[in-house]
Motif scaffolding. Structure first.
Motif, PDB file in Angstrom:
ATOM      1  N   THR A 182       0.839  -1.193   0.000  1.00 14.83           N
ATOM      2  CA  THR A 182       0.000   0.000   0.000  1.00 14.83           C
ATOM      3  C   THR A 182       0.877   1.248   0.000  1.00 14.83           C
ATOM      4  O   THR A 182       2.102   1.177   0.128  1.00 14.83           O
ATOM      5  CB  THR A 182      -0.934   0.008   1.219  1.00 14.83           C
ATOM      6  OG1 THR A 182      -0.147  -0.043   2.420  1.00 14.83           O
ATOM      7  CG2 THR A 182      -1.861  -1.199   1.197  1.00 14.83           C
ATOM      8  N   ASP A 183       0.223   2.404  -0.131  1.00 12.95           N
ATOM      9  CA  ASP A 183       0.940   3.668  -0.219  1.00 12.95           C
ATOM     10  C   ASP A 183       1.706   3.930   1.076  1.00 12.95           C
ATOM     11  O   ASP A 183       1.128   3.998   2.160  1.00 12.95           O
ATOM     12  CB  ASP A 183      -0.056   4.805  -0.488  1.00 12.95           C
ATOM     13  CG  ASP A 183       0.641   6.085  -0.921  1.00 12.95           C
ATOM     14  OD1 ASP A 183       1.834   6.244  -0.609  1.00 12.95           O
ATOM     15  OD2 ASP A 183      -0.014   6.922  -1.562  1.00 12.95           O
ATOM     16  N   ILE A 184       3.007   4.087   0.969  1.00 11.53           N
ATOM     17  CA  ILE A 184       3.858   4.260   2.142  1.00 11.53           C
ATOM     18  C   ILE A 184       3.535   5.538   2.905  1.00 11.53           C
ATOM     19  O   ILE A 184       3.683   5.607   4.137  1.00 11.53           O
ATOM     20  CB  ILE A 184       5.350   4.236   1.723  1.00 11.53           C
ATOM     21  CG1 ILE A 184       6.252   4.135   2.942  1.00 11.53           C
ATOM     22  CG2 ILE A 184       5.704   5.437   0.869  1.00 11.53           C
ATOM     23  CD1 ILE A 184       7.711   3.907   2.597  1.00 11.53           C
ATOM     24  N   ILE A 185       3.066   6.579   2.216  1.00 14.68           N
ATOM     25  CA  ILE A 185       2.797   7.858   2.871  1.00 14.68           C
ATOM     26  C   ILE A 185       1.687   7.713   3.901  1.00 14.68           C
ATOM     27  O   ILE A 185       1.775   8.239   5.010  1.00 14.68           O
ATOM     28  CB  ILE A 185       2.450   8.936   1.822  1.00 14.68           C
ATOM     29  CG1 ILE A 185       3.667   9.193   0.925  1.00 14.68           C
ATOM     30  CG2 ILE A 185       2.017  10.232   2.502  1.00 14.68           C
ATOM     31  CD1 ILE A 185       3.400  10.136  -0.216  1.00 14.68           C
ATOM     32  N   GLY A 186       0.612   6.994   3.551  1.00 12.58           N
ATOM     33  CA  GLY A 186      -0.511   6.829   4.464  1.00 12.58           C
ATOM     34  C   GLY A 186      -0.105   6.147   5.754  1.00 12.58           C
ATOM     35  O   GLY A 186      -0.565   6.515   6.850  1.00 12.58           O
ATOM     36  N   LYS A 187       0.798   5.167   5.673  1.00 13.10           N
ATOM     37  CA  LYS A 187       1.222   4.443   6.872  1.00 13.10           C
ATOM     38  C   LYS A 187       2.026   5.342   7.809  1.00 13.10           C
ATOM     39  O   LYS A 187       1.855   5.289   9.030  1.00 13.10           O
ATOM     40  CB  LYS A 187       2.042   3.214   6.468  1.00 13.10           C
ATOM     41  CG  LYS A 187       1.213   2.122   5.806  1.00 13.10           C
ATOM     42  CD  LYS A 187       2.055   0.958   5.353  1.00 13.10           C
ATOM     43  CE  LYS A 187       2.803   1.251   4.086  1.00 13.10           C
ATOM     44  NZ  LYS A 187       3.454   0.059   3.500  1.00 13.10           N
ATOM     45  N   TYR A 188       2.884   6.180   7.243  1.00 12.74           N
ATOM     46  CA  TYR A 188       3.679   7.073   8.085  1.00 12.74           C
ATOM     47  C   TYR A 188       2.819   8.171   8.704  1.00 12.74           C
ATOM     48  O   TYR A 188       3.014   8.545   9.866  1.00 12.74           O
ATOM     49  CB  TYR A 188       4.820   7.682   7.273  1.00 12.74           C
ATOM     50  CG  TYR A 188       6.036   6.792   7.208  1.00 12.74           C
ATOM     51  CD1 TYR A 188       6.888   6.661   8.295  1.00 12.74           C
ATOM     52  CD2 TYR A 188       6.311   6.045   6.062  1.00 12.74           C
ATOM     53  CE1 TYR A 188       7.994   5.834   8.243  1.00 12.74           C
ATOM     54  CE2 TYR A 188       7.411   5.207   6.006  1.00 12.74           C
ATOM     55  CZ  TYR A 188       8.251   5.109   7.094  1.00 12.74           C
ATOM     56  OH  TYR A 188       9.344   4.276   7.044  1.00 12.74           O
ATOM     57  N   VAL A 189       1.866   8.695   7.932  1.00 14.46           N
ATOM     58  CA  VAL A 189       0.970   9.730   8.474  1.00 14.46           C
ATOM     59  C   VAL A 189       0.184   9.175   9.655  1.00 14.46           C
ATOM     60  O   VAL A 189       0.060   9.816  10.704  1.00 14.46           O
ATOM     61  CB  VAL A 189       0.018  10.251   7.376  1.00 14.46           C
ATOM     62  CG1 VAL A 189      -1.081  11.118   7.988  1.00 14.46           C
ATOM     63  CG2 VAL A 189       0.792  11.054   6.333  1.00 14.46           C
ATOM     64  N   GLU A 190      -0.353   7.962   9.506  1.00  9.85           N
ATOM     65  CA  GLU A 190      -1.106   7.356  10.606  1.00  9.85           C
ATOM     66  C   GLU A 190      -0.225   7.164  11.835  1.00  9.85           C
ATOM     67  O   GLU A 190      -0.633   7.451  12.961  1.00  9.85           O
ATOM     68  CB  GLU A 190      -1.691   6.014  10.176  1.00  9.85           C
ATOM     69  CG  GLU A 190      -2.488   5.344  11.289  1.00  9.85           C
ATOM     70  CD  GLU A 190      -2.963   3.956  10.923  1.00  9.85           C
ATOM     71  OE1 GLU A 190      -4.175   3.724  10.913  1.00  9.85           O
ATOM     72  OE2 GLU A 190      -2.100   3.102  10.656  1.00  9.85           O
ATOM     73  N   LYS A 191       0.980   6.695  11.633  1.00 10.06           N
ATOM     74  CA  LYS A 191       1.898   6.454  12.752  1.00 10.06           C
ATOM     75  C   LYS A 191       2.208   7.746  13.500  1.00 10.06           C
ATOM     76  O   LYS A 191       2.207   7.781  14.739  1.00 10.06           O
ATOM     77  CB  LYS A 191       3.179   5.822  12.233  1.00 10.06           C
ATOM     78  CG  LYS A 191       4.241   5.547  13.300  1.00 10.06           C
ATOM     79  CD  LYS A 191       3.812   4.456  14.252  1.00 10.06           C
ATOM     80  CE  LYS A 191       4.943   4.103  15.204  1.00 10.06           C
ATOM     81  NZ  LYS A 191       4.552   3.035  16.155  1.00 10.06           N
ATOM     82  N   LEU A 192       2.443   8.815  12.755  1.00 11.36           N
ATOM     83  CA  LEU A 192       2.796  10.085  13.378  1.00 11.36           C
ATOM     84  C   LEU A 192       1.618  10.730  14.097  1.00 11.36           C
ATOM     85  O   LEU A 192       1.792  11.444  15.083  1.00 11.36           O
ATOM     86  CB  LEU A 192       3.356  11.048  12.317  1.00 11.36           C
ATOM     87  CG  LEU A 192       4.712  10.643  11.718  1.00 11.36           C
ATOM     88  CD1 LEU A 192       5.060  11.541  10.551  1.00 11.36           C
ATOM     89  CD2 LEU A 192       5.798  10.719  12.781  1.00 11.36           C
ATOM     90  N   LEU A 193       0.398  10.481  13.617  1.00  9.66           N
ATOM     91  CA  LEU A 193      -0.784  11.068  14.237  1.00  9.66           C
ATOM     92  C   LEU A 193      -1.279  10.278  15.432  1.00  9.66           C
ATOM     93  O   LEU A 193      -2.147  10.752  16.166  1.00  9.66           O
ATOM     94  CB  LEU A 193      -1.916  11.188  13.204  1.00  9.66           C
ATOM     95  CG  LEU A 193      -1.751  12.266  12.142  1.00  9.66           C
ATOM     96  CD1 LEU A 193      -2.908  12.213  11.154  1.00  9.66           C
ATOM     97  CD2 LEU A 193      -1.676  13.654  12.792  1.00  9.66           C
ATOM     98  N   ARG A 194      -0.753   9.055  15.627  1.00  9.48           N
ATOM     99  CA  ARG A 194      -1.210   8.213  16.726  1.00  9.48           C
ATOM    100  C   ARG A 194      -0.042   7.806  17.616  1.00  9.48           C
ATOM    101  O   ARG A 194       0.450   6.684  17.539  1.00  9.48           O
ATOM    102  CB  ARG A 194      -1.930   6.983  16.187  1.00  9.48           C
ATOM    103  CG  ARG A 194      -3.122   7.328  15.319  1.00  9.48           C
ATOM    104  CD  ARG A 194      -4.004   6.133  15.059  1.00  9.48           C
ATOM    105  NE  ARG A 194      -4.697   5.711  16.261  1.00  9.48           N
ATOM    106  CZ  ARG A 194      -5.725   4.850  16.258  1.00  9.48           C
ATOM    107  NH1 ARG A 194      -6.149   4.348  15.121  1.00  9.48           N
ATOM    108  NH2 ARG A 194      -6.300   4.507  17.372  1.00  9.48           N
TER     109      ARG A 194
END
Length: 215
Positions: A182-194
Motif C-alpha cells: 500500500t501507499d507508504i505515505i498513508g502508513k507514516y501519516v497514521e503512525k505520526l498522528l497516533r
C-alpha cells in the motif's frame, strides 16, 4: 526505492529451498546491463538483493520473514516474475514511491474485460484495505496501479493492454494470490498522528484534542 514500473518479466531457473528460506535463480536480460552483486531488485514487488549474476540472470536469497509475508514461496521453476531495478536518481519517476517491502498478500476474486481494459478485483485483509483509497496508488506484484474502487472487502483496478502484456498480471486469474504494497505515505501519516497512549508528548495533538476542537 522503486517506482512500480516493471522493466521485464524474468523466469525462475532454479530454487534451492532451506528449512525456512530459499535461494532463487532468476533468468533475465534487460536488467543485467548494469546489475551488480549487492544491488536491489524488486521481484514481484519484493525487494531482494542480488547475491550472484551471470550472463543469463542472477540469484537472490529469500528469508523466512519474506516467505511468510509474500507469495514468493509459491513460485516454481518456470514461473514468470516481474522485475524492476532500484530507481536511478536521474530517471523519470513514472509510477509512485514503492519500497519493495510487502504489506501482505491479496487474492484476485474476479476479472472482467471492459473494451480494451481488464478489471481486476482483489480481496484483502482489513488491515491492508485501510490504507487503500480510491484514486490512490497500490502495488500489485510490483506493478504501480491506480485504485478505481474500494470497499470494506476488496478493491479494483483497471489495467490497460500494455500493462497486461509486459507484466505477469496478464496471466493472473480469479483465485490467484498477489503481493500487495500500500501507499507508504498513508502508513507514516497514521503512525505520526497516533503516538503511543502511555507516553503522549507534552502538549501534543491527540485524537481527543482534535475531537474537542471540531476536527
Amino acid at each position: 526505492m522503486f517506482t512500480g514500473i516493471v522493466e521485464e518479466m524474468g523466469v525462475i531457473r532454479a530454487i534451492r529451498r532451506g528449512a525456512h528460506s530459499s535461494v532463487l535463480s532468476i533468468g533475465a536480460m534487460a536488467i543485467l546491463s548494469d546489475l551488480k552483486i549487492g544491488d536491489s531488485v524488486a521481484v514481484n514487488g519484493v525487494c531482494l538483493t542480488a547475491t550472484g549474476a551471470d550472463s543469463g540472470g542472477f540469484t537472490a536469497d529469500v528469508m523466512h520473514e519474506t516467505l511468510d509475508r509474500s507469495s514468493l514461496g509459491a513460485l516454481s521453476v518456470g514461473s514468470r516474475v516481474n522485475l524492476e531495478r532500484a530507481m536511478a536518481v536521474d530517471g523519470r519517476f513514472g509510477g509512485h514511491i514503492v519500497s519493495g517491502h510487502i504489506d501482505g498478500t491479496g487474492r484476485i476474486t474476479a476479472t472482467r474485460r471492459d473494451d480494451n481494459a481488464v478489471w481486476y478485483t482483489v480481496e484483502a485483509a482489513p488491515a491492508l484495505l485501510r490504507y487503500v483509497v480510491e484514486k490512490g496508488s497500490v502495488t500489485i506484484d510490483g506493478i504501480s496501479l491506480t485504485v478505481a474502487t474500494v470497499t470494506e472487502r476488496n478493491f479494483s483496478v483497471s489495467v490497460i493492454p500494455h500493462t497486461a502484456a509486459v507484466t505477469i498480471l496478464g496471466e493472473k486469474r480469479a483465485g490467484d494470490t498477489v503481493n500487495l504494497e500500500t501507499d507508504i505515505i498513508g502508513k507514516y501519516v497514521e503512525k505520526l498522528l497516533r503516538p503511543q497512549p502511555e507516553t503522549p508528548p507534552p502538549g501534543g495533538i491527540t485524537w481527543d484534542f482534535l475531537a474537542e476542537n471540531g476536527f
